[in-house]
Write a protein that holds these residues in place. Structure first.
Motif, PDB file in Angstrom:
ATOM      1  N   ALA A   1       0.826  -1.213   0.000  1.00 32.32           N
ATOM      2  CA  ALA A   1       0.000   0.000   0.000  1.00 32.32           C
ATOM      3  C   ALA A   1       0.857   1.259   0.000  1.00 32.32           C
ATOM      4  N   ALA A   2       2.021   1.193   0.627  1.00 35.70           N
ATOM      5  CA  ALA A   2       2.916   2.356   0.644  1.00 35.70           C
ATOM      6  C   ALA A   2       3.466   2.643  -0.744  1.00 35.70           C
ATOM      7  N   TYR A   3       3.692   1.598  -1.534  1.00 35.10           N
ATOM      8  CA  TYR A   3       4.236   1.778  -2.873  1.00 35.10           C
ATOM      9  C   TYR A   3       3.164   2.159  -3.891  1.00 35.10           C
TER      10      TYR A   3
ATOM     11  N   GLN B   1       1.046   6.402   3.887  1.00 40.65           N
ATOM     12  CA  GLN B   1       0.318   7.654   4.066  1.00 40.65           C
ATOM     13  C   GLN B   1      -1.184   7.451   4.248  1.00 40.65           C
ATOM     14  N   VAL B   2      -1.705   6.254   3.949  1.00 41.50           N
ATOM     15  CA  VAL B   2      -3.148   6.016   4.028  1.00 41.50           C
ATOM     16  C   VAL B   2      -3.488   5.360   5.368  1.00 41.50           C
TER      17      VAL B   2
ATOM     18  N   LYS C   1      -0.172   4.115  -4.637  1.00 44.80           N
ATOM     19  CA  LYS C   1      -1.023   5.175  -4.082  1.00 44.80           C
ATOM     20  C   LYS C   1      -2.498   4.980  -4.413  1.00 44.80           C
ATOM     21  N   ARG C   2      -2.834   3.971  -5.209  1.00 42.46           N
ATOM     22  CA  ARG C   2      -4.248   3.707  -5.508  1.00 42.46           C
ATOM     23  C   ARG C   2      -4.948   3.006  -4.353  1.00 42.46           C
ATOM     24  N   VAL C   3      -4.181   2.448  -3.425  1.00 41.47           N
ATOM     25  CA  VAL C   3      -4.768   1.777  -2.256  1.00 41.47           C
ATOM     26  C   VAL C   3      -5.235   2.845  -1.272  1.00 41.47           C
ATOM     27  N   LYS C   4      -6.477   2.729  -0.836  1.00 40.88           N
ATOM     28  CA  LYS C   4      -7.068   3.759   0.023  1.00 40.88           C
ATOM     29  C   LYS C   4      -6.876   3.488   1.513  1.00 40.88           C
ATOM     30  N   CYS C   5      -6.733   2.216   1.911  1.00 40.71           N
ATOM     31  CA  CYS C   5      -6.506   1.872   3.318  1.00 40.71           C
ATOM     32  C   CYS C   5      -6.035   0.425   3.396  1.00 40.71           C
ATOM     33  N   VAL C   6      -5.497   0.043   4.571  1.00 41.92           N
ATOM     34  CA  VAL C   6      -4.895  -1.287   4.672  1.00 41.92           C
ATOM     35  C   VAL C   6      -5.012  -1.815   6.094  1.00 41.92           C
ATOM     36  N   VAL C   7      -5.222  -3.141   6.189  1.00 42.88           N
ATOM     37  CA  VAL C   7      -5.242  -3.840   7.472  1.00 42.88           C
ATOM     38  C   VAL C   7      -4.124  -4.872   7.480  1.00 42.88           C
TER      39      VAL C   7
ATOM     40  N   MET D   1       6.053  -0.603  13.186  1.00 44.38           N
ATOM     41  CA  MET D   1       4.953  -0.328  12.278  1.00 44.38           C
ATOM     42  C   MET D   1       4.320   1.028  12.581  1.00 44.38           C
ATOM     43  N   MET D   2       4.131   1.316  13.862  1.00 47.72           N
ATOM     44  CA  MET D   2       3.494   2.572  14.227  1.00 47.72           C
ATOM     45  C   MET D   2       4.396   3.779  13.956  1.00 47.72           C
ATOM     46  N   ARG D   3       5.702   3.617  14.075  1.00 45.91           N
ATOM     47  CA  ARG D   3       6.614   4.717  13.723  1.00 45.91           C
ATOM     48  C   ARG D   3       6.602   4.970  12.211  1.00 45.91           C
ATOM     49  N   TRP D   4       6.517   3.890  11.463  1.00 49.71           N
ATOM     50  CA  TRP D   4       6.624   3.974  10.003  1.00 49.71           C
ATOM     51  C   TRP D   4       5.381   4.573   9.358  1.00 49.71           C
ATOM     52  N   ALA D   5       4.211   4.200   9.845  1.00 45.93           N
ATOM     53  CA  ALA D   5       2.950   4.666   9.251  1.00 45.93           C
ATOM     54  C   ALA D   5       2.729   6.133   9.608  1.00 45.93           C
ATOM     55  N   GLN D   6       2.483   6.948   8.589  1.00 46.22           N
ATOM     56  CA  GLN D   6       2.361   8.394   8.790  1.00 46.22           C
ATOM     57  C   GLN D   6       0.929   8.910   8.680  1.00 46.22           C
ATOM     58  N   GLY D   7       0.019   8.098   8.162  1.00 41.41           N
ATOM     59  CA  GLY D   7      -1.373   8.509   8.068  1.00 41.41           C
ATOM     60  C   GLY D   7      -2.127   8.164   9.341  1.00 41.41           C
TER      61      GLY D   7
END
Length: 373
Positions: free
Chosen positions: A245-247, A307-308, A249-255, A331-337
């Protein structure tokens, strides 16, 4: 069968048993339709890990025979259920059985055959649709489940180390389809059906996910809303889905669920349980960890930041990876959204002992972030 080290021989003969190990996997096997009674009966027949695949495959063969008999007698519903129960047994047998690739691949092929027999008996509107997606000279094998409702979002499920699209992928698809999502389960590089044609290369895996999104955007007949795409993944997929999903940008959200987000190089791989070490060499097609490390080494903080929105699950009693808290913290440090961490201190790998609350929560979260009507 591969040559085992003394450590592996000891572990597989004396340590890998119901009391110490097998019971940890029950939640996973139950989640895709293995009956608890059958699970206990088969495990009771297994003297040690070396016979795991053989006994489960025998059980699958018997169920397949019964399914054929039921079909011949005109019992289509029973036959469909038995064919899919056979899929479950074959998958359990081959699951992480990396010590004998001929047994593993034979059982996996039987799972695919039985699955094809099962889905032949579905009503057309519910039938999984076999798709093959071009990717770097091969074809990614997948199944598409349609919600039956026009213009609904698409969820793409990213496999773990040893899932197959016909087992976990199918059971997850049942859940998402029931809640109005379109759904794709696939075997990626180094996984399931694609393993023979393409081995695992961690830095390339996200390109396979993007190829699936490319394919989805070109489909007009299926009436999917490809402006609303989400990724989900369990275990290794709990890393692969967020990084993909990070690579893209068409992905809107991820679990992600129980993602191994940091391997720690060769030293880290050597700290893994012997079974997972065999999984590393199997997925990559390498003979040693030393040879495999360049294909199976990562740190999520070296990837582009996500970012999502992210929903991430992790547990405190994860037998697959050392120091599970390190992974959730990274994971929490890396995710910016927008991001949420759900940490179960007493949970097992992939929250398998909490799925009754995890899946409904995932569904609600995805509906909110995909703005479903």
């Amino acid at each position: 069968m591969v040559k085992l080290s003394l450590r592996e021989k000891f572990a597989f003969k004396f340590i890998f048993n119901e009391k110490n190990v097998y019971h940890r996997w029950y939640g996973r096997f139950l989640s895709f339709g293995i009956d608890l009674g059958r699970l206990k009966r088969v495990v009771a027949r297994i003297p040690n890990w070396m016979q795991w695949c053989e006994e489960w495959t025998k059980e699958g063969d018997e169920l397949y025979r019964k399914a054929e008999q039921a079909l011949n007698e005109g019992y289509r519903t029973k036959a469909k259920a038995l064919f899919y129960a056979a899929v479950g047994c074959y998958h359990v047998g081959q699951h992480i059985f990396f010590i004998d690739s001929s047994q593993k691949e034979g059982s996996q092929e039987k799972a695919r055959r039985s699955y094809k027999q099962a889905i032949r008996l579905y009503e057309d509107k519910e039938k999984p649709i076999r798709i093959e997606i071009p990717f770097q000279g091969v074809k990614i094998p997948a199944y598409l489940r349609l919600s039956g409702i026009p213009n609904q979002p698409l969820v793409i499920f990213v496999n773990g180390m040893d899932n197959i699209k016909e087992a976990e992928g199918h059971s997850h698809g049942n859940i998402y389809r029931r809640h109005g999502f379109n759904f794709i389960a696939f075997d990626g590089p180094g996984q399931g059906e694609l393993w023979k044609d393409m081995k695992f290369e961690v830095k390339e895996y996200h390109k396979a996910v993007s190829a699936i999104i490319d394919w989805s955007e070109m489909q007009q007949d299926y009436q999917m809303d490809t402006q609303k795409i989400a990724l989900t993944g369990f275990s290794l997929g709990g890393y692969l889905a967020p990084v993909s999903a990070a690579y893209d940008k068409r992905v809107k959200c991820v679990v992600g669920n129980s993602g191994l987000v940091y391997t720690g190089g060769l030293q880290g791989l050597k700290q893994l349980n012997p079974i997972w070490q065999r999984g590393v060499t199997y997925m990559t097609g390498c003979k040693t960890l030393e040879a495999a490390v360049h294909q199976f080494d990562w740190d999520i903080e070296m990837a582009p930041n996500l970012q999502v929105p992210l929903l991430f699950y992790h547990v405190g009693k994860d037998e697959v990876m050392p120091s599970p808290k390190i992974h959730s913290e990274k994971m929490m440090r890396w995710a910016q959204g927008d991001k949420q961490l759900k940490y179960y201190e007493d949970g097992e790998h992939c929250t398998m002992d909490y799925l009754d609350e995890v899946f409904p929560e995932m569904i609600d979260w995805l509906k909110h972030n995909l703005e479903m009507n």
